[in-house]
Design an enzyme around this catalytic site. Structure first.
Site, mmCIF file in Angstrom:
data_model
loop_
_atom_site.group_PDB
_atom_site.id
_atom_site.type_symbol
_atom_site.label_atom_id
_atom_site.label_comp_id
_atom_site.label_asym_id
_atom_site.label_seq_id
_atom_site.Cartn_x
_atom_site.Cartn_y
_atom_site.Cartn_z
ATOM 1 N N SER A 48 0.948 -1.266 -0.087
ATOM 2 C CA SER A 48 0.032 -0.050 0.024
ATOM 3 C C SER A 48 0.851 1.218 0.063
ATOM 4 O O SER A 48 0.474 2.268 -0.219
ATOM 5 C CB SER A 48 -0.963 -0.029 1.250
ATOM 6 N N LYS A 101 0.701 4.572 6.788
ATOM 7 C CA LYS A 101 0.082 5.320 5.456
ATOM 8 C C LYS A 101 0.524 6.825 5.525
ATOM 9 O O LYS A 101 1.569 7.036 6.374
ATOM 10 C CB LYS A 101 -1.523 5.475 5.725
#
Length: 265
Positions: A48, A101
């Protein structure tokens, strides 16, 4: 002439077993404190955050800078999270699941995506590190546009997104934060997305991250090993032992040496 049998006035005293154990315990206690409250190692399990972080990167996480300020540690430098920070946090509703993230929205920010391009408070963001529709994957195939993922916010999510992709709680809460074409980040929370926007389950799919869930920020990669993308799904004891043996056998030829001490930014 001094007597050869005369003992020196001062002799080096030998350390007793109890003192040795106490010294070792002190070192272990300090090390445990540092690794628990100041730094922590973290392995990247998914794609990700590609290209910023690769599967198999092992990073050292600073647990202090972004943590809530504590009165018992007044000399430690703290700061508020900044837009653009790469950070580690506990996934909302999952008390044992750590994610990494990039923070793209602070409280009060108005954000939206158009064809994969992020706009914050009406300003297009210059993000050279992200993936977006039209990019080619590792096999050379062009990645196609997809609703909700690349044009956000959109309500309701398209039917091909299951309740597992977009949980019911977020489906119900999402429209209350939409103003016009923007999603407004509420007080005490942030909005997070992976740099690999085309393959990242992030705040678009499960909601905001409470400030209290922020654990720290990755500083640098201290070791990186070529790891299969599906390794995260192999959780049996046999699978783990097999991969550990693979790491031992291929430590030198499958370690990404060029990523050692690679700064995360």
């Amino acid at each position: 002439m001094p007597n050869e049998e005369q003992q020196p006035a001062e002799q080096k005293r030998e350390e007793t077993l109890l003192e040795s154990i106490a010294s070792i315990a002190s070192v272990l206690a300090v090390g445990l404190f540092v690794m628990t409250f100041i730094f922590q190692n973290f392995e990247i399990p998914s794609a990700s955050m590609v290209k910023t972080l690769l599967i198999g990167d092992h990073v050292l996480v600073d647990r202090v800078t972004l943590a809530p300020q504590s009165k018992w540690m007044p000399l430690v430098h703290y700061r508020q999270p900044h837009r653009g920070d790469v950070f580690v946090f506990l996934k909302p509703g999952w008390p044992d699941l750590f994610l990494v993230k990039r923070l793209v929205g602070l409280p009060g920010d108005k954000i939206h995506l158009r064809n994969g391009i992020l706009y914050v408070n009406g300003v297009q963001q210059n993000e050279s590190y992200i993936s977006k529709p039209g990019d080619r994957d590792e096999n050379g195939n062009i990645r196609e546009y997809q609703e909700f993922r690349d044009d956000f916010p959109m309500y309701p999510p398209p039917s091909f997104y299951s309740s597992e992709d977009v949980p019911g709680v977020w489906r119900e809460d999402l429209p209350s934060h939409i103003q016009g074409e923007d999603l407004v980040v509420p007080p005490g929370k942030v909005f997070a997305m992976g740099d690999n926007r085309l393959d990242s389950l992030d705040s678009r799919f499960w909601g905001f991250v409470p400030m209290d869930n922020i654990v720290g920020r990755p500083m640098f990669v201290y070791w990186s090993f070529e790891t299969p993308a599906d390794q995260i799904n192999k959780q049996t004891v046999g699978d783990r032992i097999g991969f550990a043996a693979h790491v031992i056998l291929h430590f030198f030829d499958e370690t990404r040496w060029k990523r050692t001490l690679h700064l995360v930014k």
